[in-house]
Design a protein around this motif. Structure first.
Motif, short mmCIF file in Angstrom:
data_model
loop_
_atom_site.label_atom_id
_atom_site.label_comp_id
_atom_site.label_asym_id
_atom_site.label_seq_id
_atom_site.Cartn_x
_atom_site.Cartn_y
_atom_site.Cartn_z
N ALA A 1 0.85 -1.19 0.00
CA ALA A 1 0.00 0.00 0.00
C ALA A 1 0.89 1.24 0.00
N PHE A 2 0.28 2.37 -0.34
CA PHE A 2 1.01 3.63 -0.48
C PHE A 2 0.50 4.64 0.53
N HIS A 3 1.43 5.50 0.98
CA HIS A 3 1.13 6.51 2.00
C HIS A 3 2.00 7.73 1.70
N PRO A 4 1.50 8.96 1.93
CA PRO A 4 2.31 10.15 1.63
C PRO A 4 3.62 10.22 2.39
N GLY A 5 3.70 9.50 3.52
CA GLY A 5 4.90 9.58 4.34
C GLY A 5 4.73 10.60 5.45
N PRO A 6 5.73 10.69 6.34
CA PRO A 6 5.61 11.58 7.50
C PRO A 6 5.53 13.05 7.10
N LYS A 7 4.75 13.79 7.86
CA LYS A 7 4.69 15.25 7.69
C LYS A 7 5.85 15.89 8.45
N GLY A 8 6.18 17.10 8.06
CA GLY A 8 7.14 17.87 8.82
C GLY A 8 6.53 18.41 10.09
N PRO A 9 7.32 19.04 10.95
CA PRO A 9 6.80 19.56 12.23
C PRO A 9 5.65 20.53 12.06
N ASP A 10 5.63 21.25 10.94
CA ASP A 10 4.54 22.20 10.70
C ASP A 10 3.45 21.62 9.80
N GLY A 11 3.48 20.32 9.59
CA GLY A 11 2.49 19.67 8.74
C GLY A 11 2.87 19.61 7.28
N SER A 12 4.10 20.01 6.95
CA SER A 12 4.52 20.06 5.55
C SER A 12 4.58 18.67 4.91
N LEU A 13 4.10 18.60 3.68
CA LEU A 13 4.30 17.42 2.84
C LEU A 13 5.12 17.79 1.59
N ALA A 14 6.02 18.75 1.75
CA ALA A 14 6.93 19.09 0.66
C ALA A 14 7.64 17.82 0.22
N THR A 15 7.67 17.59 -1.08
CA THR A 15 8.18 16.33 -1.61
C THR A 15 9.10 16.61 -2.78
N ASN A 16 10.24 15.94 -2.80
CA ASN A 16 11.15 16.11 -3.93
C ASN A 16 10.70 15.23 -5.09
N MET A 17 11.03 15.66 -6.30
CA MET A 17 10.59 14.93 -7.49
C MET A 17 11.77 14.60 -8.40
N TRP A 18 11.55 13.62 -9.22
CA TRP A 18 12.39 13.35 -10.39
C TRP A 18 11.49 13.42 -11.61
N ILE A 19 11.95 14.10 -12.65
CA ILE A 19 11.18 14.18 -13.89
C ILE A 19 12.04 13.71 -15.05
N TRP A 20 11.57 12.69 -15.76
CA TRP A 20 12.13 12.42 -17.07
C TRP A 20 11.48 13.40 -18.04
N SER A 21 12.33 14.15 -18.72
CA SER A 21 11.86 15.18 -19.63
C SER A 21 12.36 14.90 -21.04
N LEU A 22 11.85 15.65 -21.99
CA LEU A 22 12.31 15.57 -23.37
C LEU A 22 12.82 16.93 -23.79
N GLY A 23 13.98 16.94 -24.43
CA GLY A 23 14.57 18.19 -24.88
C GLY A 23 14.97 18.13 -26.34
N MET A 24 15.33 19.30 -26.87
CA MET A 24 15.75 19.42 -28.26
C MET A 24 17.19 19.95 -28.31
N ASN A 25 17.98 19.36 -29.17
CA ASN A 25 19.35 19.81 -29.38
C ASN A 25 19.34 21.19 -30.01
N ALA A 26 20.06 22.13 -29.38
CA ALA A 26 20.11 23.49 -29.91
C ALA A 26 20.77 23.56 -31.28
N ARG A 27 21.53 22.53 -31.66
CA ARG A 27 22.18 22.52 -32.97
C ARG A 27 21.44 21.65 -33.99
N SER A 28 20.29 21.16 -33.63
CA SER A 28 19.52 20.35 -34.58
C SER A 28 19.22 21.15 -35.85
N ARG A 29 19.29 20.45 -36.99
CA ARG A 29 18.93 21.07 -38.26
C ARG A 29 17.51 20.71 -38.67
N LYS A 30 16.81 20.06 -37.76
CA LYS A 30 15.44 19.64 -38.05
C LYS A 30 14.53 20.05 -36.90
#
Length: 473
Positions: A337-366
């Motif tokens: 099962a899944f759970h948000p995890g512990p809150k911070g002392p002030d109730g924070s659920l600030a969470t770090n992320m990882w994002i797989w992104s897509l980019g374009m080559n600045a030198r692309s000719r297409k």
């Protein structure tokens, strides 16, 4: 799956070497290839009504990391070609050498690849030298971008994570759009419901509770028939990737920062009294409730231990747990099962992320054809198929997160949807953007190992902060 956990020493060596070459001094606004116009964007050349088939007959070359997201993309490429008349050639590399390949190609200026996968943190490495196309002008040009792409459908924190001014210490969400969010992971707690039920436990709501819970499981689980089970799996290898999932999430929920910015200068903050105390507590949690060989643990060991019923909890990417939780995937499937995890002392659920992104080559000719590809790959049609028929688990678009078929697919995983909806609005990149990110976090992971080994947290973190202060200057 969170496959970015390998050590980046070769990556760091390559980027350091290329950053020192005279070649980069010439990589300014004119680094954009043959269809750039001075300081303008090639997007300005696209006029008239939007047309998916404007670049039919063109071939775009993509560089992909071996990953379930890439598998979903490759399986759907025929749809893109049918829609646009554009062919896509691609190379796929395992992450052991994927970023080596990408870094060498971008730094060489050869533009062997027009589009590629990258993590949002890589924007901090690849953006300042001018290797990445600013996609903002393409997004704003209605001739280049169809109305159904619907920029407002992206979760805004994900789009902002790939937007930066290219200045160390400057916040995200301002400046150029150097990549597009494609697939992402939030960092939460997954737990074995069977052992929790047998031991009469419930998920922790505070960090103190989590530390005690991990120790209790390690002490009591063997007596309940779970020989060798320990309390909590978190990463521990000497890699930047040890810092960013569970550790950085809990660190941020405690209101702590990696760096502060004073007068435009970066100042390490992982040695404040509060940060030292937290780090001591994290190391203590691992000692009392973690695996015996923790200093070698990557995402793979953490995920595998949850699935093998060796770990009662996992504090890491939700996808790392998902791939153990789905029917028949592991001995623990059907019992996670899944759970948000512990809150911070002030109730924070600030969470770090990882994002797989897509980019374009600045030198692309297409670039025109490449933008159509990026638009399609991050569009509603493809991403919905990827979520329903493949393993594109955390949607980057609101519409897919609310799609009835997607929700039905995920509903059998206890707590997954509720956890996602609880943390999605508070999940951002918790690190300070800077070109030294990989070096700094790898050194931070090494310091964490030393503290786990018994050295004074204050002494180790003061030394780390001093070293990093010199480097960021």
């Amino acid at each position: 799956m969170d496959t970015h956990a390998h050590d980046r020493r070769r990556f760091l060596a390559l980027t350091a070497a290329t950053a020192a070459t005279p070649f980069l001094a010439a990589c300014g606004a004119g680094f954009g290839g043959t269809d750039d116009k001075g300081d303008g964007s090639a997007a300005d050349d696209v006029t008239g009504s939007f047309d998916w088939r404007r670049e039919r007959g063109t071939t775009v070359k993509a560089l992909l990391n071996k990953h379930p997201y890439a598998d979903a993309l490759i399986a759907d490429l025929k749809s893109f070609t049918a829609k646009t008349g554009i062919e896509v050639e691609y190379d796929v590399f395992p992450e052991d050498n994927y970023f080596d390949k990408l870094t060498v190609d971008l730094s060489s200026g050869r533009a062997s690849y027009d589009v590629f996968m990258l993590g949002a943190y890589m924007v901090w490495q690849y953006g300042p030298p001018g290797w990445l196309e600013d996609l903002g002008p393409w997004m704003r040009n209605s001739s280049a971008t169809g109305g159904d792409w619907d920029q407002d459908d992206f979760f805004p924190n994900l789009l902002e994570a790939d937007q930066w001014s290219l200045k160390d210490g400057a916040p995200l969400g301002r400046g150029g759009q150097y990549a597009l969010p494609w697939g992402w992971e939030t960092n939460v707690v997954a737990y074995n419901t069977e052992v929790f039920r047998k031991l009469g436990l419930k998920p922790a709501e505070s960090f103190d509770e989590l530390r005690e819970l991990a120790a209790v499981v390690k002490r009591k689980a063997p007596g309940a028939g779970y020989d060798g089970m320990y309390g909590i799996a978190v990463r521990g290898s000497r890699s930047w990737a040890t810092i960013h999932p569970g550790f950085m999430t809990m660190y941020a929920r405690n209101g702590l920062r990696d760096f502060t910015v004073d007068g435009g200068a970066l100042k390490p903050a992982m040695n404040t009294p509060e940060a030292v105390a937290f780090t001591e507590e994290w190391a203590d949690m691992v000692k009392r409730g973690g695996p015996p060989s923790w200093t070698s643990y990557t995402w793979y060991q953490c995920s595998s231990d949850l699935g093998a019923k060796k770990a009662a909890m996992l504090f890491d990417a939700d996808t790392a747990a998902y791939f153990q939780a789905v029917d028949g995937a592991s001995p623990a499937s059907g019992k996670i099962a899944f759970h948000p995890g512990p809150k911070g002392p002030d109730g924070s659920l600030a969470t770090n992320m990882w994002i797989w992104s897509l980019g374009m080559n600045a030198r692309s000719r297409k670039k025109k054809a490449s933008w159509l590809f990026l638009q399609w790959a991050t569009g509603k049609e493809h991403l919905r198929r990827a979520a329903l028929t493949h393993q594109h688990i955390d949607p980057v678009r609101r519409s897919i997160s609310q799609d009835a078929a997607y929700r039905n697919k995920m509903r059998h995983l206890p707590g997954f949807l509720d956890t996602f909806e609880t943390v999605v609005g508070q999940t951002t990149i918790q690190f300070t953007p800077q070109a030294q990110f990989f070096d700094a976090t790898t050194s931070w992971a090494a310091a964490l190992q030393e503290i786990y080994g018994g050295r004074s947290a204050g002494s180790v973190l003061n030394g780390l902060a001093g070293d990093l202060a010199r480097k960021v200057r």
